[in-house]
Each structure stands twice: as C-alpha cells, then as structure tokens.
Scaffold this motif. Structure first.
Motif, PDB file in Angstrom:
ATOM      1  N   PRO A  36      44.120  47.818  43.928  1.00 52.57           N
ATOM      2  CA  PRO A  36      44.264  46.802  42.888  1.00 52.57           C
ATOM      3  C   PRO A  36      44.820  45.500  43.442  1.00 52.57           C
ATOM      4  O   PRO A  36      45.720  45.481  44.288  1.00 52.57           O
ATOM      5  CB  PRO A  36      45.226  47.464  41.891  1.00 52.57           C
ATOM      6  N   GLY A  37      44.245  44.411  42.974  1.00 55.51           N
ATOM      7  CA  GLY A  37      44.597  43.083  43.465  1.00 55.51           C
ATOM      8  C   GLY A  37      43.616  42.534  44.479  1.00 55.51           C
ATOM      9  O   GLY A  37      43.591  41.324  44.729  1.00 55.51           O
ATOM     10  N   GLN A  38      42.775  43.386  45.065  1.00 51.09           N
ATOM     11  CA  GLN A  38      41.792  42.943  46.054  1.00 51.09           C
ATOM     12  C   GLN A  38      40.625  42.268  45.356  1.00 51.09           C
ATOM     13  O   GLN A  38      40.197  42.670  44.272  1.00 51.09           O
ATOM     14  CB  GLN A  38      41.307  44.149  46.858  1.00 51.09           C
ATOM     15  N   ARG A  39      40.083  41.240  45.992  1.00 53.81           N
ATOM     16  CA  ARG A  39      38.904  40.549  45.471  1.00 53.81           C
ATOM     17  C   ARG A  39      37.682  41.036  46.244  1.00 53.81           C
ATOM     18  O   ARG A  39      37.697  41.097  47.475  1.00 53.81           O
ATOM     19  CB  ARG A  39      39.041  39.034  45.573  1.00 53.81           C
ATOM     20  N   LEU A  40      36.625  41.353  45.511  1.00 54.73           N
ATOM     21  CA  LEU A  40      35.416  41.906  46.092  1.00 54.73           C
ATOM     22  C   LEU A  40      34.201  41.136  45.589  1.00 54.73           C
ATOM     23  O   LEU A  40      34.235  40.527  44.509  1.00 54.73           O
ATOM     24  CB  LEU A  40      35.281  43.387  45.720  1.00 54.73           C
ATOM     25  N   THR A  41      33.131  41.173  46.377  1.00 56.13           N
ATOM     26  CA  THR A  41      31.885  40.511  45.984  1.00 56.13           C
ATOM     27  C   THR A  41      31.126  41.400  45.009  1.00 56.13           C
ATOM     28  O   THR A  41      30.894  42.580  45.279  1.00 56.13           O
ATOM     29  CB  THR A  41      31.011  40.231  47.216  1.00 56.13           C
ATOM     30  N   VAL A  42      30.728  40.815  43.886  1.00 56.02           N
ATOM     31  CA  VAL A  42      29.993  41.563  42.861  1.00 56.02           C
ATOM     32  C   VAL A  42      28.788  40.739  42.424  1.00 56.02           C
ATOM     33  O   VAL A  42      28.694  39.537  42.663  1.00 56.02           O
ATOM     34  CB  VAL A  42      30.876  41.887  41.640  1.00 56.02           C
ATOM     35  N   GLY A  43      27.867  41.410  41.768  1.00 54.74           N
ATOM     36  CA  GLY A  43      26.714  40.742  41.175  1.00 54.74           C
ATOM     37  C   GLY A  43      26.193  41.578  40.033  1.00 54.74           C
ATOM     38  O   GLY A  43      26.331  42.804  40.041  1.00 54.74           O
ATOM     39  N   VAL A  44      25.607  40.918  39.052  1.00 55.62           N
ATOM     40  CA  VAL A  44      25.021  41.623  37.916  1.00 55.62           C
ATOM     41  C   VAL A  44      23.531  41.781  38.173  1.00 55.62           C
ATOM     42  O   VAL A  44      22.850  40.828  38.578  1.00 55.62           O
ATOM     43  CB  VAL A  44      25.261  40.859  36.604  1.00 55.62           C
ATOM     44  N   MET A  49      25.857  36.171  41.280  1.00 53.70           N
ATOM     45  CA  MET A  49      26.871  36.852  42.072  1.00 53.70           C
ATOM     46  C   MET A  49      28.141  36.016  42.104  1.00 53.70           C
ATOM     47  O   MET A  49      28.144  34.840  41.768  1.00 53.70           O
ATOM     48  CB  MET A  49      26.364  37.088  43.494  1.00 53.70           C
ATOM     49  N   GLY A  50      29.227  36.670  42.523  1.00 54.60           N
ATOM     50  CA  GLY A  50      30.499  35.987  42.652  1.00 54.60           C
ATOM     51  C   GLY A  50      31.546  36.968  43.119  1.00 54.60           C
ATOM     52  O   GLY A  50      31.238  37.941  43.807  1.00 54.60           O
ATOM     53  N   THR A  51      32.795  36.725  42.734  1.00 55.25           N
ATOM     54  CA  THR A  51      33.877  37.619  43.123  1.00 55.25           C
ATOM     55  C   THR A  51      34.555  38.175  41.884  1.00 55.25           C
ATOM     56  O   THR A  51      34.474  37.602  40.794  1.00 55.25           O
ATOM     57  CB  THR A  51      34.918  36.900  44.001  1.00 55.25           C
ATOM     58  N   ALA A  52      35.222  39.295  42.072  1.00 54.46           N
ATOM     59  CA  ALA A  52      35.967  39.929  40.996  1.00 54.46           C
ATOM     60  C   ALA A  52      37.228  40.547  41.577  1.00 54.46           C
ATOM     61  O   ALA A  52      37.233  41.024  42.720  1.00 54.46           O
ATOM     62  CB  ALA A  52      35.122  40.999  40.307  1.00 54.46           C
ATOM     63  N   GLU A  53      38.271  40.554  40.781  1.00 47.96           N
ATOM     64  CA  GLU A  53      39.522  41.192  41.191  1.00 47.96           C
ATOM     65  C   GLU A  53      39.536  42.631  40.695  1.00 47.96           C
ATOM     66  O   GLU A  53      39.299  42.897  39.509  1.00 47.96           O
ATOM     67  CB  GLU A  53      40.722  40.452  40.625  1.00 47.96           C
ATOM     68  N   LEU A  54      39.774  43.557  41.607  1.00 49.42           N
ATOM     69  CA  LEU A  54      39.926  44.956  41.229  1.00 49.42           C
ATOM     70  C   LEU A  54      41.285  45.121  40.548  1.00 49.42           C
ATOM     71  O   LEU A  54      42.331  44.878  41.162  1.00 49.42           O
ATOM     72  CB  LEU A  54      39.842  45.841  42.470  1.00 49.42           C
ATOM     73  N   PRO A  68      33.914  33.565  36.996  1.00 48.86           N
ATOM     74  CA  PRO A  68      32.551  33.125  36.666  1.00 48.86           C
ATOM     75  C   PRO A  68      31.590  33.417  37.819  1.00 48.86           C
ATOM     76  O   PRO A  68      31.875  33.090  38.976  1.00 48.86           O
ATOM     77  CB  PRO A  68      32.717  31.620  36.439  1.00 48.86           C
ATOM     78  N   LEU A  69      30.475  34.061  37.511  1.00 48.74           N
ATOM     79  CA  LEU A  69      29.483  34.408  38.526  1.00 48.74           C
ATOM     80  C   LEU A  69      28.436  33.298  38.554  1.00 48.74           C
ATOM     81  O   LEU A  69      27.632  33.167  37.632  1.00 48.74           O
ATOM     82  CB  LEU A  69      28.849  35.757  38.203  1.00 48.74           C
ATOM     83  N   GLU A  70      28.437  32.520  39.627  1.00 44.66           N
ATOM     84  CA  GLU A  70      27.597  31.323  39.684  1.00 44.66           C
ATOM     85  C   GLU A  70      26.704  31.265  40.912  1.00 44.66           C
ATOM     86  O   GLU A  70      25.878  30.369  41.039  1.00 44.66           O
ATOM     87  CB  GLU A  70      28.484  30.071  39.652  1.00 44.66           C
TER      88      GLU A  70
END
Length: 237
Positions: A36-44, A49-54, A68-70
C-alpha cells in the motif's frame, strides 16, 4: 505485468478500482512485491493509461485510487495477421507475442497441413484466447484488445474473404522459396499471411497469389511459426 489492465467492471463508484482475480493478485504480491502506498501503471481495457496508488492488498483483493488516466495506448501496427492455426502451445505463445508487438486483427486459418485436431484444443476457447491477449497487452503496456476470428475453410477464405481484406491492404504471403525477400520499413496497411509448420501446399500458394498476395521469404533458414511471425513483423514495420 508491466501494466495492470483493468476492466470496466473493476472500476468502483468512487472512481477507484478493485481487482479480485487470483492471477493479478499473485503477480502484485510475488513479482511487483507491491505494498500500500506504491504507485503502479494501470490502464482501462479499450481506454487510456496512467498511474494509480495501491491503497490495500490482501489475499482476496487489491484496491487502487486512480489518478486521471490521460495517456493513450501505443499505436497499433497497420497489419491484419492471417495465421495458419499452429500447435496449441505455439498458438498461446504466438498470440502473446503478436499482441505485445501491436497486432490488432488476427485470423486463424485452416490449411492442408494444419492438424484437424488442433481446432478442438482448449486453447481455442474464447476465454483462453482472451487470457493470452491480456498477457500480451500487459507486457507491452497496451489496452486495446485484438480481434481474433477463425476461418475453417481455406477455399472460402482465399476466394471470398481475402480479396476483401486486400481492398485497402497490401497482401504479403511468407513462404520458403519465394523469389523476393521480405520488405522492410513499411507504413502502408498490410495483410500478412503465414503458413503452418511445413508451409503451404502448392495449390494454396497458387490461390493466395491469384487473390493478389505477393510472395516473400525470410531467407534460407526454416523457422518455427512463433519465431517467423515475430521476425516478419519486426522487419516489415
């Protein structure tokens, strides 16, 4: 998994995301060693695509706070791959490889030297095919799922389907013994036809050429299908 591919069903009402399937959870824990707290690359899937915090991770689920996924996914290759159905294990690897390289249109074709039993393989189950496509997308940081179709009859394909494919594409068939080497650095749309282990029979090559394909070769070496397809795409584009 260089990209965590989210389905629309993973998106929660508060704008976050939750995943529950064992494969992605195992990858987060064992490969990313995520916390938790790590940022990872995600996409829908099908989107940006963008980043998200676990925000949480346990044995049953992982939750993310999405920024925001941009970022747009990488551009697709301008190719429709027509692939004589390979052995099931080779099919799995080939689907993953070509998806990672950016192929978005794939036709699996029956030819004389394709074993009929291959068409009964569990690897052709739509869910299994999707799993391999997803692995390719995750590897390459892409979100756009390829379309996979099947053609069980060679003659209907060569006489009815292929001419339509070639309306706005350059047709290329890879086969040992062709006079011309594989071209390089193409930018135009291409229909690339690749045969089975053992190659096409003479009658099939005649039909493909008559439909408007150009014959080409990769040199004197005889390659496995998965190797040949990867080499062809790398050279063509």
């Amino acid at each position: 998994m260089n990209l965590i591919l989210l389905s629309p069903d993973d998106i929660t009402a508060d704008g976050g995301a939750t995943i529950r399937d064992p494969r992605r959870l195992r990858h987060l824990r064992e490969v990313h060693r995520a916390a938790p707290g790590q940022r990872l690359t995600v996409g829908v899937a099908g989107g940006a695509m963008g980043t998200a915090e676990l925000t949480a991770l346990d044995a049953d689920r992982a939750t993310f706070a999405l920024a925001p996924l941009e970022e747009a996914p990488p551009p697709a290759l301008p190719v429709h791959l027509v692939l004589a159905l390979p052995r099931p294990r080779m099919l799995a690897r080939t689907l993953e490889h070509v998806t990672a390289l950016g192929v978005k249109e794939i036709t699996l074709l029956h030819t004389r030297r394709v074993e009929k039993s291959y068409w009964q393989s569990p690897e052709l189950d739509p869910d299994k095919i999707r799993q391999h496509l997803v692995l390719g997308l995750e590897q390459a940081r892409d979100t756009v799922m390829p379309a996979v179709t099947r053609q069980r009859g060679f003659r209907p394909f060569a006489e009815d389907v292929l001419p339509e494919l070639l309306t706005h594409r350059r047709g290329l068939v890879a086969h040992p013994g062709m006079a011309r080497p594989c071209p390089r650095g193409l930018t135009e749309p291409v229909a690339l036809v690749v045969g089975p282990e053992g190659g096409f029979i003479d009658w099939e090559i005649e039909r493909l050429l008559a439909a408007g394909c150009e014959g080409m070769h990769l040199g004197p070496r005889i390659l496995r299908v998965e190797t040949a397809v990867t080499a062809l795409l790398a050279r063509l584009f």
